[in-house]
Scaffold this motif. Structure first.
Motif, PDB file in Angstrom:
ATOM      1  N   UNK A  87       0.708  -1.287  -0.028  1.00 36.03           N
ATOM      2  CA  UNK A  87       0.018   0.090   0.015  1.00 36.03           C
ATOM      3  C   UNK A  87       0.778   1.236   0.080  1.00 36.03           C
ATOM      4  N   UNK A  88       2.154   1.266   0.489  1.00 28.94           N
ATOM      5  CA  UNK A  88       3.193   2.178   0.345  1.00 28.94           C
ATOM      6  C   UNK A  88       2.461   3.589   0.954  1.00 28.94           C
ATOM      7  N   UNK A  89       2.588   4.619   0.267  1.00 26.84           N
ATOM      8  CA  UNK A  89       2.389   5.841   0.747  1.00 26.84           C
ATOM      9  C   UNK A  89       0.855   6.276   1.185  1.00 26.84           C
ATOM     10  N   UNK A  90       0.136   5.444   0.538  1.00 27.58           N
ATOM     11  CA  UNK A  90      -1.497   5.645   0.728  1.00 27.58           C
ATOM     12  C   UNK A  90      -2.009   5.195   1.677  1.00 27.58           C
ATOM     13  N   UNK A  91      -1.112   4.336   2.515  1.00 21.45           N
ATOM     14  CA  UNK A  91      -1.671   3.983   3.890  1.00 21.45           C
ATOM     15  C   UNK A  91      -1.942   4.933   5.125  1.00 21.45           C
ATOM     16  N   UNK A  92      -2.736   4.989   5.654  1.00 16.45           N
ATOM     17  CA  UNK A  92      -3.131   5.942   6.519  1.00 16.45           C
ATOM     18  C   UNK A  92      -3.044   5.153   8.221  1.00 16.45           C
ATOM     19  N   UNK A  93      -3.080   3.996   8.162  1.00 11.19           N
ATOM     20  CA  UNK A  93      -3.280   3.216   9.383  1.00 11.19           C
ATOM     21  C   UNK A  93      -2.093   2.311   9.717  1.00 11.19           C
ATOM     22  N   UNK A  94      -1.572   1.808  10.701  1.00  9.58           N
ATOM     23  CA  UNK A  94      -0.651   0.784  10.714  1.00  9.58           C
ATOM     24  C   UNK A  94      -1.115  -0.436   9.880  1.00  9.58           C
ATOM     25  N   UNK A  95      -0.092  -0.923   9.392  1.00  7.54           N
ATOM     26  CA  UNK A  95      -0.463  -1.990   8.559  1.00  7.54           C
ATOM     27  C   UNK A  95      -1.194  -3.088   9.511  1.00  7.54           C
ATOM     28  N   UNK A 112      -5.062  -1.175  -8.773  1.00  9.63           N
ATOM     29  CA  UNK A 112      -4.750  -0.493  -7.286  1.00  9.63           C
ATOM     30  C   UNK A 112      -5.236  -1.443  -6.265  1.00  9.63           C
ATOM     31  N   UNK A 113      -4.343  -1.640  -5.100  1.00 12.36           N
ATOM     32  CA  UNK A 113      -4.689  -2.406  -4.150  1.00 12.36           C
ATOM     33  C   UNK A 113      -5.469  -1.603  -3.080  1.00 12.36           C
ATOM     34  N   UNK A 114      -6.434  -1.955  -2.422  1.00 18.37           N
ATOM     35  CA  UNK A 114      -7.424  -1.588  -1.368  1.00 18.37           C
ATOM     36  C   UNK A 114      -7.027  -2.131  -0.136  1.00 18.37           C
ATOM     37  N   UNK A 115      -6.676  -1.228   0.938  1.00 17.29           N
ATOM     38  CA  UNK A 115      -6.533  -2.092   2.092  1.00 17.29           C
ATOM     39  C   UNK A 115      -7.959  -1.251   2.918  1.00 17.29           C
ATOM     40  N   UNK A 116      -8.388  -2.251   3.827  1.00 18.48           N
ATOM     41  CA  UNK A 116      -9.354  -1.799   4.548  1.00 18.48           C
ATOM     42  C   UNK A 116      -9.190  -2.033   6.306  1.00 18.48           C
ATOM     43  N   UNK A 117      -9.568  -1.176   6.851  1.00 24.45           N
ATOM     44  CA  UNK A 117      -9.512  -1.808   8.506  1.00 24.45           C
ATOM     45  C   UNK A 117     -11.124  -2.549   8.478  1.00 24.45           C
ATOM     46  N   UNK A 118     -11.081  -3.224   9.666  1.00 22.39           N
ATOM     47  CA  UNK A 118     -12.536  -3.642  10.159  1.00 22.39           C
ATOM     48  C   UNK A 118     -13.479  -2.538  10.270  1.00 22.39           C
ATOM     49  N   UNK A 119     -13.312  -1.367  10.577  1.00 21.37           N
ATOM     50  CA  UNK A 119     -14.288  -0.283  10.558  1.00 21.37           C
ATOM     51  C   UNK A 119     -14.597   0.191   8.992  1.00 21.37           C
ATOM     52  N   UNK A 120     -13.732   0.019   8.296  1.00 20.15           N
ATOM     53  CA  UNK A 120     -13.807   0.411   6.881  1.00 20.15           C
ATOM     54  C   UNK A 120     -14.531  -0.442   6.288  1.00 20.15           C
ATOM     55  N   UNK A 121     -14.432  -1.832   6.543  1.00 18.99           N
ATOM     56  CA  UNK A 121     -15.246  -2.814   5.779  1.00 18.99           C
ATOM     57  C   UNK A 121     -16.782  -2.907   6.229  1.00 18.99           C
ATOM     58  N   UNK A 122     -17.035  -2.567   7.642  1.00 22.50           N
ATOM     59  CA  UNK A 122     -18.140  -2.499   8.124  1.00 22.50           C
ATOM     60  C   UNK A 122     -18.942  -1.118   7.637  1.00 22.50           C
ATOM     61  N   UNK A 123     -18.244  -0.059   7.323  1.00 21.00           N
ATOM     62  CA  UNK A 123     -18.526   1.028   6.583  1.00 21.00           C
ATOM     63  C   UNK A 123     -19.180   0.555   5.255  1.00 21.00           C
ATOM     64  N   UNK A 124     -18.190  -0.244   4.517  1.00 20.79           N
ATOM     65  CA  UNK A 124     -18.574  -0.594   3.139  1.00 20.79           C
ATOM     66  C   UNK A 124     -20.161  -1.589   3.105  1.00 20.79           C
TER      67      UNK A 124
END
Lengths: 443, 68
Positions: A87-95, A112-124
């Motif tokens: 995710x490189x420089x686009x990541x805003x949370x600890x891996x 494009x690789x898409x990381x989501x936290x559990x909260x992001x996933x719940x938001x989806x």
């Protein structure tokens, strides 16, 4: 006390019927919040904003949103070429806070690789609940999802939103098309999610391989996503007739989220979930904002609540136009005709502005033609040349001349262009299970 | 399996009271993590509670200040 209307009609009757000025106030509050987050946590956004001389404190009023630089898909790709992989420089949370991985299809280049936290996933999933509820999905539904359950986000969040809403969800993952149809029949599923291409392919397979009629399977509603089609009137009609079901559109994207939906009023457009997303339309040439209805523009989009890899003023390259208010009572604005295409597909042919979706409307509107077609633009000498490959349905196999005449006439009216028409044997053009690639520009 | 017919059902709700309850739940969940001693079976499940609480904030708390 707050008086709510339509608690059984809207997933969120507070937000979906909020007066326009309050939606705007909410959007500005949330926009500032996500811009501050991106600026503080993401090297990608910090670098983008620093180069433009912008900082979050510059956001004093709603109109200042336009001061924020837009983000291109290429920016994600460049940022992701760095550590931490992938995710490189686009990541805003600890891996270690990332719990979900998905990626874009790569249609326009490196995925494009898409990381989501559990909260992001719940938001989806929450975003999808807005969509499904607006399309009449309820806890009495048994929903069949004929999707490959893989790295593409596709219907993953649709699956979990169904669970959240207490629908019964049937994952039709690894089964082939015939097995999926038989499973739908066996379980008496009453709802389905798929791309328009696959919805038609399922109906065709049902008819030709299983000697059954899809309209008798008991499917009442179909959610379409992944490609335009469900808002192309001729395609929607074909699907609704084939299945004897209501067909609803939804547009989302891996790097954005599930941001729009057609409601049961079927207003010929899609609502933007404006409590979760900001959609700006800008003029295709001048980039000036468009607020009036019926004027095509490019969609710039912000997801307010996605934290691991924020999406702020992302240039989606999609084209749409604002429409009139919907009778359903939602105050979320409508995009008339949904997404009409992508700016990189809207091209000039023989000097005429051309969108491939207009050909689909013609082909699918002629009942003697099969669902599949292929459109190729090439160069012959200095001139652009258009080839349209189509199939006659078996029962119209002796009507080639009449159909050709009608096709040429309608295409000329609709697109102001001439085509070389090629008829191919039924079932010989490529069949697609997810996103179809029917338009090829070889110039 | 038929979809229930929709109506314009109207109800009165106390959104500010709901927001207060949402914040109370959040505080109590966070307190559970503070006293868990690092037990993963507690912390991970509380994280899930907090994620659901966040959805309640997006759906209710965020907008309360703009309502009359």
């Amino acid at each position: 006390m707050y008086q709510l209307k339509g608690v059984d009609k809207y997933w969120n009757p507070v937000l979906e019927t909020l007066p326009r000025e309050k939606i705007k106030a909410l959007q500005f509050k949330k926009f500032k919040r996500i811009v501050e987050w991106g600026y503080e946590k993401s090297k990608l956004y910090r670098s983008l904003y620093d180069k433009a001389g912008f900082e979050p404190g510059d956001l004093k009023k709603f109109e200042d949103i336009r001061k924020v630089p837009t983000l291109q898909k290429e920016d994600y790709r460049e940022a992701q070429a760095k550590e931490p992989w992938p995710y490189g420089d686009s990541l805003c949370v600890p891996l270690e806070e990332v719990t979900e991985y998905h990626q874009t299809s790569g249609t326009t280049g490196q995925p494009v690789y898409q990381p989501d936290t559990w909260q992001d996933w719940e938001w989806w999933n929450e975003s999808w609940a807005y969509i499904l509820f607006s399309q009449g999905f309820r806890n009495t539904d048994r929903v069949f999802i004929p999707f490959g359950y893989n790295v593409f986000v596709a219907y993953w969040a649709g699956h979990y939103a169904c669970e959240k809403m207490s629908c019964e969800v049937v994952p039709g993952g690894i089964l082939n098309t015939e097995e999926r149809l038989l499973k739908m029949k066996e379980l008496r599923a009453n709802a389905l999610m798929a791309t328009p291409t696959y919805v038609l392919h399922l109906a065709e397979t049902c008819r030709n391989k299983l000697n059954m009629d899809a309209s008798e399977l008991g499917i009442e509603k179909i959610l379409c996503a992944g490609e335009p089609g469900a808002l192309v009137p001729a395609t929607k009609k074909r699907m609704e007739e084939a299945w004897n079901a209501k067909v609803y559109d939804h547009v989302g994207a891996t790097e954005i989220g599930a941001w729009s939906y057609e409601c049961t009023s079927q207003p010929g457009g899609m609502h933007v979930n404006e409590a979760y997303f900001l959609v700006e339309l800008v003029d295709l040439e001048t980039n000036e904002p468009i607020e009036e209805i019926n004027k095509p523009g490019r969609i710039i989009i912000t997801a307010f609540d996605r934290m691991a890899q924020p999406c702020i003023r992302f240039d989606s390259k999609d084209v749409s136009m604002w429409g009139e208010d919907c009778e359903c009572g939602r105050t979320f604005r409508l995009l008339k005709g949904g997404v009409h295409g992508r700016t990189d597909h809207i091209t000039k042919i023989k000097g005429v502005l051309f969108s491939p979706i207009s050909v689909e409307e013609v082909v699918r509107g002629i009942p003697e033609l099969g669902d599949e077609y292929e459109l190729i633009v090439s160069k012959r000498g200095d001139a652009d040349h258009l080839t349209l490959k189509v199939e006659l349905v078996p029962e119209a196999s002796n009507k080639e001349d009449d159909v050709k005449q009608e096709l040429v006439r309608q295409l000329r009216l609709k697109t102001n262009l001439a085509y070389q028409i090629e008829f191919h044997p039924f079932d010989s053009l490529p069949r697609y299970q997810v996103k179809a690639r029917r338009f090829k520009d070889t110039r | 399996m038929a979809t229930k017919e929709t109506t314009d059902l109207q109800v009165l709700v106390d959104l500010k009271g709901m927001d207060k309850t949402i914040q109370d739940i959040k505080q109590k969940a966070q307190h559970l993590i503070e006293i868990s001693g690092g037990m993963q079976c507690v912390d991970r499940n509380v994280e899930r509670i907090l994620t659901s609480v966040k959805m309640l904030e997006l759906n209710i708390s965020d907008v309360v200040e703009f309502l009359d």
